[in-house]
Every structure is written in C-alpha cells, then in structure tokens.
Design an enzyme around this catalytic site. Sequence first.
Site, PDB file in Angstrom:
ATOM      1  CD  GLU A  45      -8.652   1.057   7.707  1.00 32.38           C
ATOM      2  OE1 GLU A  45      -8.852   0.109   8.743  1.00 32.38           O
ATOM      3  OE2 GLU A  45      -8.038   2.231   7.832  1.00 32.38           O
TER       4      GLU A  45
ATOM      5  CG  ASP B 173      -0.151  -0.346   2.356  1.00 34.08           C
ATOM      6  OD1 ASP B 173       0.927  -0.154   2.741  1.00 34.08           O
ATOM      7  OD2 ASP B 173      -1.106  -0.864   3.292  1.00 34.08           O
TER       8      ASP B 173
END
Length: 264
Positions: free
Chosen positions: A143, A67
């Site tokens: 998430e 990421d």
Amino acid sequence: MRIVILDSADEVAAYGAEIFIRCIRQKPAAVLGLATGSTPLALYRRLIDANRDAVVSFAKVSSFNLDEYLGLAGDHPQSYRHFMNTHLFDHIDINPDNTHVPPGDAADPLQACADYDKLITKLGGIDIQLLGIGRNGHIGFNEPSSGLQSRTRVKTLTRATIDDNARFFSTQEFQPHLSITMGIGTILEARKVVLLATGAAKAGAIKAAAEGPLTASCPASALQMHPDALLIVDAAAAAGLERKAFYKHIERENQKLLQSLGKT
C-alpha cells in the site's frame, strides 16, 4: 520502463499471455511470479487454452504468488490459493507442489515471510513477475507508504483496498484487514516485470506510476527503477498519460527493429 497501449482489455490479455508463453518455451523450468484479481483472469484463460492446445507446457514451471490474506487457509473460498487453483492451476499441467502462495494460516507469519523470500532465492529467482495495480497505486498488497526496498512481510490493508475487495465477500463474511505480501524490493528482483491495467478506474494510478515521481505514495512508481519493466494498458487505462503519442511511436519503432532483426 516500456509502455504498450492497446485498444482493448482483450488485446492486453493476449499480449501479456504471449510474453509468458514465450518465456516458458525458452525456459521450460521458468519461475513465474503470479497475481490475483480480475485483471489477470483473461490472461490465465489464454494460458489454459495454450496448454490445452499443446502450445506450452507448465510441467517444469514453478510459481510464486504475490500475496495472500492473513488469517485465511488455502481452502477458504476467498483465499488467493483457492483463486489460483480455480482459475489456473487446476486447468494446466503444473505440478501443484511447485505452486507457492504465501501461507495465510501460518502459525508464525513473520517466519513464513522470511521463508518465502528464501525459497524464491533457492529456486533461482523469479524470471517474470505479473502485476496488477490498485487505484491507489499498490502492487501486490504494498500500500502507499510501503518501503521501496521492502521484503515479503505482513502488511495492513488500507481502507481503499478493503473497500475495493469487499465485493468478493458476503456481508456476513469475515474480511481480513491484514495480508502477507511480497515486498517491493522482492518484486524488483524479478528479471522481468509485466504490469497489466485495464479500464478508466486505473488511469490515475497508471499516470502516477509511469509519469509521476518515484515515491512511496505510489508503490508502482518503483517500477521506474526496474531495468525490464513493461506496462501493458488499454486505451481507457492510458487516458491520463500525457505522452501517449510518444509511447505509441516508440512501440512502433521497436516492432520495426525487431522485425528487421527477425525476432518477431
């Protein structure tokens, strides 16, 4: 899912590093999936030492990071590209052109996400993916509520993740609330997944990931579906597990079997 419980964070790093070293020695042109954050740092230090001592070479290795913050260029001191250069790439014999981090400053982030997955596929897929885990169970920047088959994409960070990462930014510094992250589906395509967790703050997430239901509320629980997922945790991170004695028994039996087959 296999779970290895060790006494200390240092043992976790050593165990994890040995897995990566063996992978590269068996396949010198291995494709590694890498992670940032505080947990992998000790593992990276061991890889640097192994490279310096000629135990392993990264000359033919390629890497893909999980990421990056959206809006940060690679030379920004808080970017994950800068993190990886500082803590690993600049200290080993890897070709910088073979190290890939999602472009946080991409003019077209959506296209950049699609291109990232295509490049992973072009290079033959990830052989071994390193993961940490957030207190809310996130892996990469996936998430809670992330789709379990999601691909590399732009993702909004939760307040919990923003708060956890705020310590890396000064009070006057811009802290991104968006990221580019490999999706859970992308992560699950790696041939092997190694997740490291240390410290009592991760105990709840580890319990949910390993012993809870398969749910988007705990993205790391998706690793239950992976055919070769390994969780390496210290005693503090394992504190919430209800089957600790069983996991330790299984690991002892696995080591006996490997020794009998001459594979250790």
